[in-house]
Scaffold this motif. Structure first.
Motif, PDB file in Angstrom:
ATOM      1  N   ASN A  55     -17.344   7.687   2.404  1.00  9.03           N
ATOM      2  CA  ASN A  55     -18.298   8.662   1.893  1.00  9.03           C
ATOM      3  C   ASN A  55     -19.079   9.291   3.042  1.00  9.03           C
ATOM      4  O   ASN A  55     -18.658   9.241   4.195  1.00  9.03           O
ATOM      5  N   ILE A  56     -20.214   9.844   2.710  1.00  8.45           N
ATOM      6  CA  ILE A  56     -21.029  10.569   3.682  1.00  8.45           C
ATOM      7  C   ILE A  56     -21.528   9.650   4.795  1.00  8.45           C
ATOM      8  O   ILE A  56     -21.595  10.049   5.958  1.00  8.45           O
ATOM      9  N   SER A  82     -21.175  15.162   7.957  1.00  7.38           N
ATOM     10  CA  SER A  82     -21.793  14.684   6.711  1.00  7.38           C
ATOM     11  C   SER A  82     -21.787  15.767   5.638  1.00  7.38           C
ATOM     12  O   SER A  82     -21.461  15.494   4.473  1.00  7.38           O
ATOM     13  N   TYR A  86     -19.571  15.579   2.211  1.00  5.30           N
ATOM     14  CA  TYR A  86     -20.178  15.762   0.889  1.00  5.30           C
ATOM     15  C   TYR A  86     -19.412  16.804   0.079  1.00  5.30           C
ATOM     16  O   TYR A  86     -19.079  16.584  -1.090  1.00  5.30           O
TER      17      TYR A  86
END
Length: 162
Positions: A55-56, A82, A86
């Motif tokens: 994920n981020i 990031s 997203y």
């Protein structure tokens, strides 16, 4: 069970290490802009394939490592990766259903936008010059995407990553 999870994470980390090595591999000065965005390609695949695990936060850590390895201003790559992670994560189900050539076009656009965003941040912080070869690097990344996708998908299926 626990050993299998450790092996799965180890293989993901190894793919990122290999991508980082390819990213910092020396190229002739005249052709440095043609370098494919290996870290972006690997990050894009893993976020599309398993958005719950990667994920981020992972993108932020990879960006910090990328900043440290390149010796750039700390946080530039982290911020851009990031935001990129997203946008890919929230659209991962849509992106997974695209054909490989459509994904390749999307990769070209993403790599160009990432490199342009990094340029803008560096221009804002200190003087920077945009290398027009970066466009060719984005196109080359899009051309390499089907092979990266197929290799990493085979690895993911062999390890039963979900």
């Amino acid at each position: 069970m626990k050993a299998n999870v450790i092996l799965q994470w180890l293989m993901i980390v190894i793919t990122f290490v290999i991508a980082l090595v390819f990213e910092i591999m020396p190229w002739p000065a005249d052709f440095s802009g043609y370098r494919p965005a290996w870290l972006v390609l690997v990050l894009l695949y893993w976020i599309m394939a398993i958005p719950v695990r990667l994920n981020i936060g992972i993108a932020f850590i990879i960006g910090l490592i990328w900043d440290l390895v390149l010796g750039s201003i700390l946080g530039i790559h982290s911020l851009v990766l990031s935001i990129f992670a997203y946008l890919i994560a929230i659209n991962s189900m849509i992106l997974r259903n695209l054909s490989l050539w459509q994904q390749s076009l999307l990769v070209m656009l993403c790599v160009f936008l990432i490199r342009f965003a990094i340029f803008l941040l560096e221009l804002f912080l200190h003087s920077a010059v945009f290398n027009s070869q970066e466009i060719m690097g984005a196109i080359l990344s899009g051309i390499l995407w089907p092979w990266v996708f197929l290799i990493l998908r085979k690895l993911r299926r062999k390890l039963s990553l979900r």
